[in-house]
Design a protein around this motif. Structure first.
Motif: not given
Length: 1010
Positions: A609-614, A941-946, A964-970
Motif C-alpha cells: 500500500h503506497g510504498n510500504r509492504i503491509t 523494493d522487490l526484484t522479480v527473477v525469471q 522500487r518504492d512501490g512502483v512497478l518497472y518492466r
C-alpha cells in the motif's frame, strides 16, 4: 586486538641478529629473537613503514606518513626520542643505513617541479649535519635503495619510464656510485618487477621477483620468488613486498606466509619466529540518522547543478530535479526544459550576448549540446552526440566542448568542422569545463598532472591552450596548491581578461592573469565559506558561486577586492514521489526469499500500500480491491543493493541509473562524486524526476594535498578540510569517504564528522582506517599510499592481522570483486542482452563484448579463486561484507550479478551471497528498518527473477520486473527508453574498445588485461 601474523608488513634486524623490529599494520613492534610477546614502539598516527635498524642496533630509521607526506623519522630502538628528519611537499621513501651508521639513503621526488613533476631518485642524508645530497635522477624511478658494503655505492631497483606516464615496473637492479657516475646493471629480468634488494656484508644480493604483474592494484601477481644472486631461494611462499635481511652470509630474515621467517640460503632449513602483539582499536558507536522515505513528504532542493550567471547579471540558470531552470534574480525560478525521467540534463552555459543558453541532454542517446532561447523557444542541437561541457567563444562563432574521452574540441558553428585542441593529461575522470579568454584565442580548463612515474597522484592544475598554435601553459594557483577538483573548481576566465576565478581548499579565490593566462600575481582568497562553481557577469564585477546548496552573488571592485555578498534563494522544494496507483498492490510470488534468515517460501502474497509492504501472507486466490502482479512462476527477492558506485553522469547521462534498475538494483550507494551532483541525483530519484535506483549521496573523495580522480577533493590545510566536511554535512550526505592521500588525522576527523551526521565513514585503507575510527573499507585491496599496503600480499592473500581487523564485524568491508569480470568469458550470452545492447553506452558494450569473447585463462581463474578465498576466510570469522561494484569503472548492473555468481561459484550459498546485496548493506547504511528485507513495514523494493536462483543461480540475472518504492518497472520498458542501439562514431577515429580501455586505464580498480 591481537596480531600474530603480518600482511604487507616488514621486518628488520641489527647486525648482531639479536633485535628484531617488525612493521605490522603500520605500527612498529620489538620482537624477541626467539619469539614471544611483541612490544609496541609506535602508535598508528606515524604510519611507520619499512623500518631499518642501524648497524649497532641502537636506532631505527623509518618512513612515516604523519602530516600527509612520507618523510624520514629517527628513534631509539626502544621507541623513544622520535624525531622527524625530512619535511616538505615531496615524498621520501625506502630508507636504509650506511655500513658505518652515519648516513641514510632514501628514494625521493625532491628537487622536482610541482607542475612538470619529478622522478624518484636516490638521496643521501648525513645524520650528524642533516645535509641532503642527490645521487641519481632522470627518466627513470630509482626505488628501494640499499648500501654496498664499502659504503661507496648504492644498489636499487630501476624502473624505466613509459610514454603513458607509468613505468616498466622495475626490471633491473643497478649499482650506482654515491659520488656520482654511471649506473651498472647488476640483475635484470624481462617481465614482472623486482623489489627490495638487500646486500650482505660479503656482497651477496637478495631480492624479490614478482611475475605476472599488472597496473591494477586489485590484481595479484602470478608468482613471487625470493632470489639470491640471480638464483631462486624459494618460489612456493607467499612473500611480502618487503626487503629480506641478511643474517651473516648464509641466512635470510624475511616475511612469508604471514610469518617472520629465517631461511638458510642453501638447503631447506627454515625457522619461523612467532610473536604476539596486542594493541587497542576504537569501536565506533553512533546512531544512524533519521530518514523520511515515505511518499508525499517535502524537502528543500539543495542539489543545484552548475549554476551560471547571465552576462547582464540579472538571471541565473541552473539544473535541479532534472530540469533546466531560469531564475530572474529576486524572482522565482521558471522551468525552461524538463527532461523525461529516462533522460538527463546537465551543464548549462550562457552565450556571451545573453540571448541564448547552451545545455546538454542525452535524449538523442548520448550527451548532445543544445541551444535554447531564454523564452524556451528554438531548442535545437548544435553538436553531434557524445559532447559535453559547452562554452561559446566571445564572438559566438565557435563552441568549445569535450568528447566522452575527455578530449577538448573546438567546433566551428558555421561549418560544423571540429578539431581536437588538447587531450587530457589524466584518464581517471573528465577534465574540467573549458572557459574562453576575452580575445577568443585561449581556452583554460582544469586537468591533473602526475608528480612522478611511480604513483598516479598529482595536482588539479590550470591548463591554458592557445587554440591557434596548440601551445599550452600549465600552472598552479600557488606552489604545490591544487585546485579543489576537476568538477566544480573552475578556473573561469573573467570577461575583462584580468582574473581567473577558481576554488582551492574549498574556498573561492581570484588569480590575476595576463592576456595569455599566465599568473600576474598571487591568488587572493575571496571567501571563508565553502564555494563551488564560480561564474562571472559580463562586466567582471560580479561573481556567482554555490555554497552548500545555496546561491551567492559577490560584488568586486576594479581591484578585485570583494564587497557585499548577497544570498539568492531558489525557493524550490520537492515532494517524495507517490506511487500514484489506485488501491493496493498484491504481488503473487511463486517463491519468496525475504532475506530475514528463513528459507524460501512458496505461493506467497506480498501486499503493498503506497510504498510500504503491509503484509506477507500465504496466497489467496481472491483479494478484492487489490491489483495483482502475477509472479507465480517466478522468484521474488528484496531489491538488490549496490554498495559501491560513482556517479559518472557527465558521460553516462541517464544510462547509468537505467541500467542498474534494469538489472534489479533498487538502491545504489555513491562512494564519491561531485557533491552537488550526487545530491541532485538523490533528489531527482526521490521526487520521481529520474528513473533509476534510490541513490545514497557521498561528497568528493576527501584527499590530501595531491589526488588522482576528477572527483578527488584536494586539501593541504586543515581549514580546507573543515570547509569540505562542513559542506558535506550541510548537504546531508549518506557516506563520508577519505581517499588515498588523506593523512590519519584527516581520516579521524572525517569519521567524527560522519558519526555526528549519523552516517558511516570509510576509505581504501584498513590501516590506519580502523585505528582512526572509521567504519569500513570500500574494497579489500585497491590503490594504497604504500606500494602494496596492508590489505593483501602481492599474491593476493590475507593473513591473521588483516582478518583480526574485520573479525566480529566492528570494522566492515564493501567487497568489489573485480576478478569476477572474467566470468563473462564463461557465459558469453550475458553480452547478448538488451540491457547491454540498448542501455549501456557504446564503450561499455564494446568492453563487455570483448571480455565475453574469450574464456578466462588459468591465471585469471586462479586470481578469481584467490580473491573469493579471502572473502570466505573473512566471512568465516564473522566479518561483515557488503557487495559493491565500483561501477561504472566496471559495467553497471551486470557487474553486481557477476560478483554474486563469483561468490556462489566459490562456496557461498545462494542465500549467503544474496545477503551481501540486500540485508547487509541496508544495515551497514542504517537503512535496515526500511530496506533490505521483504516483511511488513518495509519499503516495497522487490526484484522479480525469471527462474529459481536457489536451484540454478545463473537465473538471478534475468530480472523482468522490478518494484522500487512501490512502483512497478518492466525491464522491456527500461531497455526501450533510447530506442534502437545508439550508433555514434567514437572520438577522434579510434574504436570503442580502445575508448573503453582508455577510460579505465587511469582507474585504481579493474581486473587487468591478462
Amino acid at each position: 586486538m591481537t596480531f600474530d601474523e603480518l600482511t604487507g608488513g616488514s621486518v628488520t634486524v641489527g647486525r648482531d641478529g639479536r633485535l628484531l623490529v617488525a612493521e605490522v599494520q603500520g605500527i612498529l613492534w620489538r620482537i624477541p629473537r626467539d619469539g614471544g610477546d611483541a612490544e609496541q614502539l609506535t602508535d598508528w598516527t606515524l604510519e611507520a613503514t619499512r623500518p631499518a635498524l642501524s648497524p649497532d642496533g641502537s636506532r631505527i630509521a623509518v618512513c612515516g606518513y604523519r602530516g600527509g607526506s612520507f618523510h624520514l623519522w629517527l628513534m631509539r630502538s626502544d621507541g623513544t626520542d622520535l624525531r622527524q628528519l625530512t619535511n616538505g611537499p615531496w615524498d621520501d621513501r625506502g630508507v636504509a643505513w650506511s655500513p658505518d651508521g652515519t648516513r641514510l639513503v632514501f628514494s625521493s621526488e625532491r628537487g622536482g617541479d610541482p607542475v612538470t613533476g619529478s622522478s624518484f631518485g636516490l638521496w643521501v642524508y648525513d645524520i650528524p649535519g642533516g645535509r641532503m645530497t642527490q645521487v641519481t635522477g632522470g627518466d627513470f624511478e630509482d626505488l628501494d635503495p640499499v648500501w654496498w658494503p664499502d659504503g661507496r655505492s648504492l644498489v636499487c631497483v630501476r624502473a624505466a619510464h613509459r610514454p603513458d606516464g607509468g613505468n616498466d615496473g622495475g626490471l633491473s637492479l643497478v649499482c650506482v656510485p654515491v659520488a656520482g657516475g654511471e649506473a651498472e646493471v647488476v640483475h635484470a629480468v624481462r617481465e614482472g618487477r623486482l623489489l627490495c634488494p638487500s646486500v650482505s656484508r660479503g656482497g651477496r644480493i637478495a631480492y624479490v621477483h614478482l611475475t605476472g604483474t599488472s597496473d591494477s592494484p586489485s590484481r595479484p601477481a602470478a608468482t613471487a620468488r625470493l632470489m639470491v644472486d640471480g638464483r631462486v631461494a624459494t618460489a612456493d611462499e607467499d612473500l611480502a613486498a618487503a626487503p629480506p635481511r641478511w643474517l651473516g652470509e648464509d641466512r635470510l630474515l624475511y616475511v612469508a606466509d604471514g610469518r617472520v621467517r629465517v631461511r638458510a640460503v642453501e638447503g631447506t632449513d627454515v625457522q619461523d619466529i612467532p610473536f604476539t602483539g596486542r594493541t587497542e582499536m576504537p569501536r565506533p558507536a553512533w546512531k544512524p540518522k533519521a530518514r523520511d522515505l515515505d511518499p508525499g513528504s517535502s524537502f528543500p532542493v539543495r542539489g543545484i547543478h552548475r549554476p551560471v550567471l547571465s552576462p547582464d547579471a540579472h538571471s541565473v540558470a541552473f539544473v535541479a530535479l532534472n530540469t533546466l531552470w531560469l531564475m530572474p534574480i529576486g524572482h522565482a525560478p521558471r522551468a525552461l526544459v524538463r527532461a523525461a525521467p529516462g533522460n538527463y540534463l546537465q551543464a548549462p552555459a550562457w552565450a556571451p550576448d545573453g540571448r541564448s543558453l547552451l545545455y546538454c541532454t542525452d535524449r538523442d542517446g548520448l550527451s548532445t549540446v543544445h541551444r535554447i532561447r531564454p523564452d524556451g523557444e528554438d531548442d535545437r542541437a548544435v553538436t553531434g552526440a557524445g559532447r559535453l561541457d559547452p562554452a561559446l567563444s566571445p564572438d559566438g562563432s565557435h563552441l568549445a566542448c569535450q568528447d566522452v574521452a575527455g578530449n577538448l574540441l573546438v567546433h566551428d558553428l558555421a561549418t560544423g568542422a571540429e578539431r581536437v585542441v588538447a587531450r587530457p593529461l589524466a584518464s581517471d575522470g573528465p577534465p574540467g569545463a573549458p572557459s574562453w579568454s576575452p580575445d577568443g584565442r585561449h581556452l583554460v580548463f582544469c586537468d591533473r598532472n602526475r608528480l612522478n612515474h611511480r604513483f598516479r597522484e598529482g595536482y588539479h592544475l590550470i591548463r591554458v591552450i592557445d587554440t591557434r598554435t596548440g601551445a599550452e601553459r600549465r600552472h598552479l594557483p600557488a606552489e604545490h596548491q591544487s585546485l579543489s577538483d576537476r568538477a566544480a573548481a573552475g578556473p573561469v576566465w573573467s570577461p575583462d581578461g584580468r582574473w581567473m576565478a577558481l576554488v582551492a581548499e574549498s574556498a573561492l579565490w581570484l588569480l590575476p592573469v595576463t592576456s595569455d593566462g599566465s599568473p600576474a600575481g598571487p591568488a587572493r582568497r575571496l571567501t571563508d565559506e565553502p564555494a563551488d562553481h564560480p561564474s562571472w557577469s559580463g562586466d567582471a564585477r560580479t561573481l556567482l558561486y554555490l555554497s552548500c546548496g545555496r546561491l551567492r552573488l559577490l560584488s568586486l571592485d576594479d581591484t578585485g577586492t570583494p564587497g557585499r555578498t548577497r544570498a539568492l534563494s531558489t525557493g524550490l522544494t520537492a515532494r517524495r514521489a507517490d506511487p500514484a496507483q489506485p488501491g493496493r498492490l498484491r504481488v503473487h510470488a511463486g517463491q519468496l526469499w525475504d532475506a530475514t534468515g528463513t528459507p524460501p517460501r512458496h505461493d506467497v502474497d506480498i501486499i503493498v500500500h503506497g510504498n510500504r509492504i503491509t503484509a506477507v501472507e500465504p496466497h489467496q486466490r481472491h483479494r478484492p480491491g487489490h491489483r495483482t502482479l502475477d509472479a507465480s512462476e517466478q522468484t521474488v527477492i528484496p531489491g538488490l543493493f549496490d554498495s559501491h558506485t560513482h556517479p559518472y553522469t557527465a558521460t553516462y547521462g541517464a544510462r547509468q541509473a537505467l541500467t542498474a534498475l534494469a538489472y534489479g538494483i533498487t538502491t545504489t550507494a555513491s562512494m564519491g562524486g561531485p557533491l552537488h551532483e550526487t545530491v541532485r541525483l538523490r533528489e531527482s530519484a526521490d521526487a520521481g524526476h529520474s528513473l533509476g535506483p534510490r541513490q545514497l549521496a557521498c561528497a568528493e573523495l576527501l584527499d590530501g594535498a595531491r589526488t588522482a580522480y576528477s572527483m578527488g577533493r584536494a586539501h593541504r590545510t586543515r581549514e580546507g578540510v573543515a570547509r569540505s566536511l562542513y559542506r558535506a554535512t550541510a548537504l546531508d550526505v549518506d557516506f563520508v569517504k577519505t581517499y588515498v592521500r588523506a593523512p590519519g588525522d584527516v581520516m579521524a576527523e572525517a569519521a567524527a564528522t560522519a558519526h555526528r551526521l549519523g552516517v558511516p565513514c570509510g576509505s581504501h585503507l584498513c590501516s590506519p582506517g580502523r585505528a582512526a575510527g572509521q567504519d569500513l573499507t570500500t574494497h579489500l585491496q585497491a590503490t594504497q599510499r604504500l606500494p602494496y599496503g596492508h590489505a593483501t600480499t602481492p599474491l593476493g592473500h590475507i593473513h591473521q592481522d588483516l582478518v583480526a581487523l574485520y573479525a566480529g564485524g566492528d570494522f566492515q568491508m564493501i567487497i568489489t570483486p573485480f576478478t569476477a569480470q572474467y566470468l563473462l568469458g564463461i557465459d558469453p550470452r550475458l553480452a547478448d542482452d538488451p540491457r547491454v545492447r540498448d542501455l549501456m553506452p557504446p564503450w561499455d558494450v564494446a568492453a563487455v563484448q570483448e571480455r565475453a569473447a574469450s574464456s578466462p585463462t588459468a591465471e585469471q581463474r586462479k586470481a578469481l579463486a584467490t580473491e573469493m578465498a579471502d572473502y570466505a576466510r573473512l566471512a568465516a570469522r564473522g566479518a561483515v561484507l557488503a557487495l559493491g561494484t565500483d561501477s561504472p569503472l566496471v559495467p553497471v548492473g551486470l557487474s553486481l550479478h557477476l560478483g554474486l555468481r563469483a561468490l556462489h561459484a566459490h562456496g557461498f550459498t545462494p542465500a549467503q551471497a544474496l545477503h551481501l546485496a540486500t540485508s547487509v548493506p541496508a544495515r551497514l547504511f542504517g537503512l535496515d528498518t526500511d530496506l533490505g528485507t521483504v516483511q511488513e513495514g518495509r519499503i516495497a523494493d522487490l526484484t522479480v527473477v525469471q527462474g529459481d536462483p536457489f536451484s540454478d543461480f545463473t537465473t538471478l540475472v534475468d530480472t523482468p520486473l522490478i518494484v522500487r518504492d512501490g512502483v512497478l518497472y518492466r525491464q522491456n520498458d527500461l531497455t526501450a527508453v533510447f530506442g534502437e542501439s545508439v550508433s555514434v562514431p567514437p572520438p577522434d577515429g579510434i574504436d570503442w574498445p580502445a575508448v573503453a580501455r582508455l577510460l579505465r586505464s587511469g582507474h585504481c580498480c579493474h581486473p587487468g588485461e591478462r
